[in-house]
Design a protein around this motif. Structure first.
Motif, PDB file in Angstrom:
ATOM      1  N   UNK A 123     -20.692  61.729 -58.071  1.00 16.85           N
ATOM      2  CA  UNK A 123     -22.075  62.076 -57.764  1.00 16.85           C
ATOM      3  C   UNK A 123     -22.514  61.570 -56.388  1.00 16.85           C
ATOM      4  N   UNK A 124     -21.606  60.923 -55.680  1.00 16.57           N
ATOM      5  CA  UNK A 124     -21.955  60.413 -54.355  1.00 16.57           C
ATOM      6  C   UNK A 124     -20.954  60.764 -53.284  1.00 16.57           C
ATOM      7  N   UNK A 125     -20.050  61.725 -53.566  1.00 13.53           N
ATOM      8  CA  UNK A 125     -18.946  62.005 -52.643  1.00 13.53           C
ATOM      9  C   UNK A 125     -19.406  62.574 -51.303  1.00 13.53           C
ATOM     10  N   UNK A 126     -20.619  63.132 -51.251  1.00 14.80           N
ATOM     11  CA  UNK A 126     -21.140  63.673 -49.987  1.00 14.80           C
ATOM     12  C   UNK A 126     -22.240  62.795 -49.392  1.00 14.80           C
ATOM     13  N   UNK A 127     -22.238  61.511 -49.769  1.00 14.70           N
ATOM     14  CA  UNK A 127     -23.264  60.588 -49.279  1.00 14.70           C
ATOM     15  C   UNK A 127     -23.210  60.470 -47.760  1.00 14.70           C
ATOM     16  N   UNK A 128     -24.397  60.240 -47.174  1.00 20.93           N
ATOM     17  CA  UNK A 128     -24.474  60.152 -45.713  1.00 20.93           C
ATOM     18  C   UNK A 128     -25.602  59.219 -45.300  1.00 20.93           C
ATOM     19  N   UNK A 129     -25.384  58.473 -44.228  1.00 24.38           N
ATOM     20  CA  UNK A 129     -26.458  57.666 -43.636  1.00 24.38           C
ATOM     21  C   UNK A 129     -27.318  58.610 -42.802  1.00 24.38           C
ATOM     22  N   UNK A 130     -28.613  58.695 -43.123  1.00 21.64           N
ATOM     23  CA  UNK A 130     -29.458  59.700 -42.458  1.00 21.64           C
ATOM     24  C   UNK A 130     -30.531  59.090 -41.560  1.00 21.64           C
ATOM     25  N   UNK A 131     -30.705  57.764 -41.578  1.00 19.22           N
ATOM     26  CA  UNK A 131     -31.752  57.194 -40.740  1.00 19.22           C
ATOM     27  C   UNK A 131     -31.913  55.706 -40.944  1.00 19.22           C
ATOM     28  N   UNK A 132     -33.037  55.182 -40.445  1.00 18.83           N
ATOM     29  CA  UNK A 132     -33.287  53.748 -40.533  1.00 18.83           C
ATOM     30  C   UNK A 132     -34.784  53.456 -40.540  1.00 18.83           C
ATOM     31  N   UNK A 133     -35.091  52.237 -40.947  1.00 20.58           N
ATOM     32  CA  UNK A 133     -36.470  51.746 -40.918  1.00 20.58           C
ATOM     33  C   UNK A 133     -36.676  51.040 -39.584  1.00 20.58           C
ATOM     34  N   UNK A 134     -37.766  51.386 -38.902  1.00 19.87           N
ATOM     35  CA  UNK A 134     -38.014  50.884 -37.552  1.00 19.87           C
ATOM     36  C   UNK A 134     -38.876  49.619 -37.570  1.00 19.87           C
ATOM     37  N   UNK A 135     -38.806  48.880 -36.512  1.00 21.52           N
ATOM     38  CA  UNK A 135     -39.537  47.618 -36.362  1.00 21.52           C
ATOM     39  C   UNK A 135     -41.003  47.861 -35.996  1.00 21.52           C
ATOM     40  N   UNK A 136     -41.922  47.183 -36.693  1.00 21.22           N
ATOM     41  CA  UNK A 136     -43.321  47.082 -36.296  1.00 21.22           C
ATOM     42  C   UNK A 136     -44.049  48.361 -35.994  1.00 21.22           C
ATOM     43  N   UNK A 137     -43.966  49.357 -36.838  1.00 23.28           N
ATOM     44  CA  UNK A 137     -44.632  50.628 -36.592  1.00 23.28           C
ATOM     45  C   UNK A 137     -45.588  50.964 -37.739  1.00 23.28           C
ATOM     46  N   UNK A 138     -46.395  51.994 -37.527  1.00 22.09           N
ATOM     47  CA  UNK A 138     -47.308  52.451 -38.580  1.00 22.09           C
ATOM     48  C   UNK A 138     -46.534  53.281 -39.608  1.00 22.09           C
TER      49      UNK A 138
END
Length: 336
Positions: A294-309
């Motif tokens: 159920x996770x064979x096509x997993x991908x890193x898609x982004x990140x949480x940014x520092x000090x933003x709204x």
């Protein structure tokens, strides 16, 4: 807010959130509900690790490629328990059945629930049945509630996203929404798109038992990935940036969305997870996920940014940035 209920209020987007805030939380307000997660954590006597959730399913069509309303009901409730880190244990099920519904189809739905519950290691232990007159419902509606046990030391919540977290999606996005759209509208497309409806408790357990420090887990159902990320950004008061080039989308799903002017980021999923983990653990989490079917096509898609709204930003293939807002309107009602 509108003076009447519209289909948009069931879309999972901005109208749904307005309804929850202006009506339900207004009258039901308490500390447990205000946490804003898909499951409630309960302290009952000496037991301080009970997790409880409930969900209703009104999908049309009732049968679709990859599942039916019964499988969907069990998966949806088990997944809501799993995204808190809990081990699902017990389910209830309530049926509202329209007069004239096929007994053969009902048995297929109940059998699918039994098979899926067995795969998840949960028992269906109580329930209720109501039958309404012809025309008073659309074939069959199902409500399922679930109880799970939260292992000691687990703290997963939409409020826990932190700067530096990497965001992983456990597989291709938009499969369920595209499948339901094609089957419902009978548009004549040749694309073979199946719903991704799947139970994900085992995938979550693999991550946690593998030593991954999971901060946030959410299954991006109604409103899709973009809406769910907006909810998390608001809960944690962070900016989230995702990269278009990293989004796993099947060619057939992308093609359908382009032809119909839709965005896979707003299409519903019923067998995917959004996972926030510390940046240094992202590769380890990805390896564990890809070892599971159920996770064979997993991908890193982004990140949480520092000090933003609180907002969600898409870095497009062109290099430009685009704000991804909550789903507005009723892109595809009665999706689950």
């Amino acid at each position: 807010m509108d003076n009447i209920i519209t289909l948009a209020h069931g879309s999972g987007g901005s109208a749904t959130l307005d309804l929850i805030e202006n009506v339900f939380r207004k009258y039901f307000k308490n500390d447990i509900l205000s946490a804003g997660d898909d499951s409630a954590r309960l302290d009952i006597g000496n037991a301080k690790n009970i997790v409880f959730t409930t969900d209703s399913f009104v999908v049309t069509p009732v049968f679709f490629k990859g599942g039916n309303i019964g499988k969907l009901a069990v998966c949806g409730t088990v997944n809501d328990l799993a995204t808190s880190g809990a081990i699902p244990m017990y389910l209830s099920c309530g049926f509202i059945i329209e007069e004239g519904f096929s007994m053969e189809e009902l048995e297929k739905i109940v059998e699918a629930m039994s098979v899926t519950a067995a795969e998840c290691g949960v028992q269906i232990v109580t329930g209720d049945t109501k039958v309404v007159q012809k025309g008073a419902a659309d074939k069959i509606f199902i409500n399922t509630s679930g109880i799970g046990i939260l292992p000691e030391g687990i703290n997963i919540s939409g409020r826990n996203a932190k700067a530096g977290d990497r965001i992983i999606v456990s597989g291709t996005i938009g499969d369920h929404g595209s499948c339901i759209l094609l089957e419902r509208e009978n548009m004549g497309f040749q694309a073979e798109i199946k719903s991704d409806c799947a139970p994900l408790a085992g995938l979550v357990r693999a991550l946690l038992e593998g030593g991954v420090e999971v901060h946030v887990l959410r299954d991006p159902t109604r409103g899709g990935v973009a809406t769910t990320l907006n909810e998390i950004a608001a809960q944690s008061n962070v900016t989230i940036q995702i990269n278009e080039e990293s989004l796993p989308v099947k060619r057939e799903v992308q093609g359908v969305c382009e032809l119909l002017g839709m965005d896979p980021l707003y299409m519903a999923n019923e067998g995917k997870l959004l996972i926030f983990v510390p940046g240094k653990q992202a590769d380890m989490a990805l390896k564990i996920l890809r070892e599971n079917r159920y996770g064979e096509n997993a991908s890193i898609i982004g990140e949480v940014m520092e000090g933003r709204e609180p907002k969600v930003v898409l870095r497009a293939l062109s290099g430009g940035l685009r704000i991804m807002k909550l789903l507005t309107g009723d892109q595809l009602p009665r999706i689950c």
